[in-house]
Design a protein around this motif. Structure first.
Motif, mmCIF file in Angstrom:
data_model
loop_
_atom_site.group_PDB
_atom_site.id
_atom_site.type_symbol
_atom_site.label_atom_id
_atom_site.label_comp_id
_atom_site.label_asym_id
_atom_site.label_seq_id
_atom_site.Cartn_x
_atom_site.Cartn_y
_atom_site.Cartn_z
ATOM 1 N N LEU A 207 0.831 -1.202 0.000
ATOM 2 C CA LEU A 207 0.000 0.000 0.000
ATOM 3 C C LEU A 207 0.869 1.257 0.000
ATOM 4 N N LYS A 212 -6.225 4.027 -2.876
ATOM 5 C CA LYS A 212 -7.557 4.401 -2.415
ATOM 6 C C LYS A 212 -8.542 3.238 -2.394
ATOM 7 N N ARG A 213 -8.306 2.218 -3.246
ATOM 8 C CA ARG A 213 -9.299 1.154 -3.378
ATOM 9 C C ARG A 213 -8.608 -0.198 -3.447
ATOM 10 N N ARG A 230 -13.332 -9.526 4.169
ATOM 11 C CA ARG A 230 -13.126 -8.114 4.506
ATOM 12 C C ARG A 230 -12.638 -7.937 5.943
ATOM 13 N N GLN A 234 -8.986 -6.559 7.018
ATOM 14 C CA GLN A 234 -8.983 -5.327 7.818
ATOM 15 C C GLN A 234 -8.237 -5.541 9.130
ATOM 16 N N LEU A 237 -4.522 -5.527 8.477
ATOM 17 C CA LEU A 237 -4.052 -4.165 8.247
ATOM 18 C C LEU A 237 -3.927 -3.398 9.555
ATOM 19 N N GLU A 238 -4.921 -3.550 10.419
ATOM 20 C CA GLU A 238 -4.905 -2.814 11.685
ATOM 21 C C GLU A 238 -3.765 -3.257 12.584
ATOM 22 N N ARG A 243 -5.570 1.603 8.831
ATOM 23 C CA ARG A 243 -7.020 1.527 9.021
ATOM 24 C C ARG A 243 -7.727 1.763 7.696
ATOM 25 N N ALA A 244 -8.624 0.840 7.351
ATOM 26 C CA ALA A 244 -9.465 1.028 6.172
ATOM 27 C C ALA A 244 -10.609 1.958 6.553
ATOM 28 N N LEU A 248 -8.993 4.690 2.485
ATOM 29 C CA LEU A 248 -8.718 3.388 1.877
ATOM 30 C C LEU A 248 -9.964 2.534 1.969
ATOM 31 N N GLY A 249 -10.547 2.228 0.815
ATOM 32 C CA GLY A 249 -11.759 1.427 0.795
ATOM 33 C C GLY A 249 -11.480 -0.020 0.460
ATOM 34 N N LEU A 250 -12.086 -0.952 1.225
ATOM 35 C CA LEU A 250 -12.070 -2.380 0.906
ATOM 36 C C LEU A 250 -13.399 -2.742 0.277
#
Length: 264
Positions: A207, A212-213, A230, A234, A237-238, A243-244, A248-250
């Motif tokens: 990333l 963004k996506r 998802r 997520q 990532l956290e 943080r999404a 940043l969209g999942l």
């Protein structure tokens, strides 16, 4: 004009992705029947006879099921590497010579106003490859059907504006599921598919501020669920401080319903 794309279909029943710029309209894979492909394109208000080319990632049926008939009907050029051409020739029927083109692994081809770079992946096909699309400073990376995300791949796709990334299975669902052990071993192996956790971990290394996506793709219908994929990505990532959310969209993909046409 921006780079636009839609994941028309994604999963073990068929895969296809649509890419569009001001000058070119490109299909990646054609893993559903011609009739279904036309319906998927109509869903995003596009037509098959407006396409300029089809790129092929590898010869598995969920990526080429409708390729031969669809390309012949609409007289579309097909681009694949030599080993993929050899492996799929008996599966897609005769293709006119003026529709057959080579796109070798590791090459960069320019189609009008878009540059497309291919890169090899580890998967149980002849010579599977996926793509990075670049247009006016924007970068879209497509990577599914891979047993692991190598450092070489990470370097190629790093800092993309958008990703279409495999999150094939939840490991616990796979291990507890009905698949025979040899199939489970194939999926879990270095030439199989990456898990939700693998996808999340890879994202922590690729990333960028521009990203963004992220579209989670090629989910197993037996060994995964959209919500679980998802949540798992997520959480990973956290763990690494990402943080999404608004920046940043999942996003989900579906085996039968296209994602909306998105721009980067």
């Amino acid at each position: 004009m921006t780079l636009q794309y839609s994941v028309l279909a994604s999963g073990s029943t068929g895969n296809a992705i649509y890419i569009e710029t001001n000058e070119k309209r490109i299909l990646v894979d054609c893993g559903l029947s011609g009739k279904k492909m036309m319906g998927l394109l109509e869903h995003i208000d596009r037509r098959a006879d407006h396409l300029d080319a089809i790129l092929v990632t590898h010869e598995h049926s969920d990526h080429i099921k409708g390729l031969g008939a669809f390309a012949r009907r609409h007289k579309l050029p097909i681009y694949a590497n030599a080993k993929t051409w050899h492996s799929m020739s008996s599966l897609i029927g005769e293709i006119p010579l003026d529709q057959k083109f080579n796109f070798e692994t590791g090459a960069v081809h320019t189609f009008g106003d878009i540059d497309i770079e291919s890169f090899g992946v580890s998967h149980d096909a002849a010579e599977p490859m996926f793509f990075v699309f670049r247009h006016e400073g924007k970068k879209l990376s497509l990577l599914t059907d891979l047993g692991y995300v190598s450092d070489r791949i990470k370097g190629t796709v790093k800092h993309s504006d958008a990703y279409i990334l495999e999150a094939n299975h939840d490991i616990q669902m796979l291990m507890m599921g009905r698949y025979p052990w040899n199939v489970k071993r194939r999926i879990l192996g270095d030439s199989g598919h990456i898990s939700n956790e693998d996808a999340g971990l890879a994202l922590t290394e690729i990333l960028g501020n521009e990203t963004k996506r992220v579209h989670l793709a090629h989910l197993s219908k037996d060994n995964n669920m959209k919500e679980l994929a998802r949540m798992s990505v997520q959480q990973k990532l956290e763990q690494y401080g990402v943080r999404a959310g608004d920046d940043l969209g999942l996003y989900d993909t579906d085996p039968a319903v296209p994602t909306r046409l998105s721009a980067i």
